[in-house]
Motif scaffolding. Structure first.
Motif, PDB file in Angstrom:
ATOM      1  N   PHE A  59     -25.466   4.015  48.357  1.00  0.00           N
ATOM      2  CA  PHE A  59     -25.382   3.763  46.925  1.00  0.00           C
ATOM      3  C   PHE A  59     -25.353   5.035  46.079  1.00  0.00           C
ATOM      4  O   PHE A  59     -24.880   5.000  44.954  1.00  0.00           O
ATOM      5  N   THR A  60     -25.822   6.156  46.609  1.00  0.00           N
ATOM      6  CA  THR A  60     -25.678   7.398  45.837  1.00  0.00           C
ATOM      7  C   THR A  60     -24.218   7.797  45.707  1.00  0.00           C
ATOM      8  O   THR A  60     -23.855   8.492  44.759  1.00  0.00           O
ATOM      9  N   LEU A  61     -23.371   7.330  46.616  1.00  0.00           N
ATOM     10  CA  LEU A  61     -21.936   7.611  46.508  1.00  0.00           C
ATOM     11  C   LEU A  61     -21.316   6.948  45.286  1.00  0.00           C
ATOM     12  O   LEU A  61     -20.293   7.397  44.779  1.00  0.00           O
ATOM     13  N   PHE A  62     -21.921   5.878  44.806  1.00  0.00           N
ATOM     14  CA  PHE A  62     -21.407   5.169  43.641  1.00  0.00           C
ATOM     15  C   PHE A  62     -21.840   5.784  42.313  1.00  0.00           C
ATOM     16  O   PHE A  62     -21.254   5.474  41.274  1.00  0.00           O
ATOM     17  N   LEU A  63     -22.880   6.600  42.331  1.00  0.00           N
ATOM     18  CA  LEU A  63     -23.466   7.056  41.067  1.00  0.00           C
ATOM     19  C   LEU A  63     -22.489   7.816  40.179  1.00  0.00           C
ATOM     20  O   LEU A  63     -22.359   7.503  38.999  1.00  0.00           O
ATOM     21  N   ILE A  67     -21.277   6.265  36.663  1.00  0.00           N
ATOM     22  CA  ILE A  67     -21.680   6.921  35.412  1.00  0.00           C
ATOM     23  C   ILE A  67     -20.452   7.279  34.585  1.00  0.00           C
ATOM     24  O   ILE A  67     -20.415   7.019  33.379  1.00  0.00           O
ATOM     25  N   ARG A  68     -19.427   7.814  35.215  1.00  0.00           N
ATOM     26  CA  ARG A  68     -18.207   8.164  34.475  1.00  0.00           C
ATOM     27  C   ARG A  68     -17.532   6.926  33.885  1.00  0.00           C
ATOM     28  O   ARG A  68     -17.023   6.956  32.770  1.00  0.00           O
ATOM     29  N   ASP A  69     -17.512   5.829  34.637  1.00  0.00           N
ATOM     30  CA  ASP A  69     -16.847   4.607  34.167  1.00  0.00           C
ATOM     31  C   ASP A  69     -17.638   3.858  33.098  1.00  0.00           C
ATOM     32  O   ASP A  69     -17.053   3.279  32.186  1.00  0.00           O
ATOM     33  N   LEU A  70     -18.950   3.811  33.221  1.00  0.00           N
ATOM     34  CA  LEU A  70     -19.758   2.935  32.371  1.00  0.00           C
ATOM     35  C   LEU A  70     -20.349   3.599  31.139  1.00  0.00           C
ATOM     36  O   LEU A  70     -20.599   2.919  30.141  1.00  0.00           O
ATOM     37  N   ARG A  71     -20.601   4.888  31.190  1.00  0.00           N
ATOM     38  CA  ARG A  71     -21.251   5.516  30.030  1.00  0.00           C
ATOM     39  C   ARG A  71     -20.314   5.488  28.835  1.00  0.00           C
ATOM     40  O   ARG A  71     -19.102   5.592  28.956  1.00  0.00           O
ATOM     41  N   ARG A 103     -27.285  15.192  37.236  1.00  0.00           N
ATOM     42  CA  ARG A 103     -26.704  15.793  38.451  1.00  0.00           C
ATOM     43  C   ARG A 103     -25.423  15.088  38.866  1.00  0.00           C
ATOM     44  O   ARG A 103     -24.571  15.696  39.511  1.00  0.00           O
ATOM     45  N   TYR A 104     -25.267  13.819  38.538  1.00  0.00           N
ATOM     46  CA  TYR A 104     -24.112  13.045  38.996  1.00  0.00           C
ATOM     47  C   TYR A 104     -23.012  12.895  37.961  1.00  0.00           C
ATOM     48  O   TYR A 104     -22.012  12.256  38.239  1.00  0.00           O
ATOM     49  N   ARG A 105     -23.179  13.464  36.795  1.00  0.00           N
ATOM     50  CA  ARG A 105     -22.127  13.336  35.757  1.00  0.00           C
ATOM     51  C   ARG A 105     -20.880  14.061  36.163  1.00  0.00           C
ATOM     52  O   ARG A 105     -20.695  15.027  36.640  1.00  0.00           O
TER      53      ARG A 105
END
Length: 105
Positions: A59-63, A67-71, A103-105
């Motif tokens: 699931f960390t692969l989805f972060l 984040i890019r799609d939903l924020r 970190r994931y942005r």
């Protein structure tokens, strides 16, 4: 003459079809039930340390993509809310979720 019976075979419940409960951007909704991904099927899995480790790796692969799609979507989740949503199986504080989101942005 009496017929011999074979061994009694107990039926086992069908495994959850987790592969049907998947999603991708930009909306990150479960393809099987339309819930925000990860859906209740994922969230209700019986949790143990082994599964928690496997989920963390996956699931960390989805972060980043989530984040890019939903924020920034109207009424959409914030990046820390996205982190908590995708890592529901970990006890993450708001501060940790914020730091992880950066970190994931």
């Amino acid at each position: 003459m009496a017929r011999e019976r074979g061994p009694v075979v107990k039926s086992t419940p069908a495994p959850l079809a987790l592969e049907l409960h998947c999603a991708a951007g930009p909306l990150w909704l479960c393809e099987a039930d339309g819930e925000p991904f990860p859906c209740s099927v994922w969230r209700n899995l019986p949790m143990d340390d082994h599964l928690r480790g496997a989920l963390l790796a996956g699931f960390t692969l989805f972060l980043g993509p989530a984040i890019r799609d939903l924020r920034g979507r109207p009424e959409g989740p914030t990046p820390p809310e996205i982190v908590k949503r995708f890592l529901w199986f970990l006890p993450i504080s708001d501060e940790e979720a914020r730091a992880t989101a950066l970190r994931y942005r």
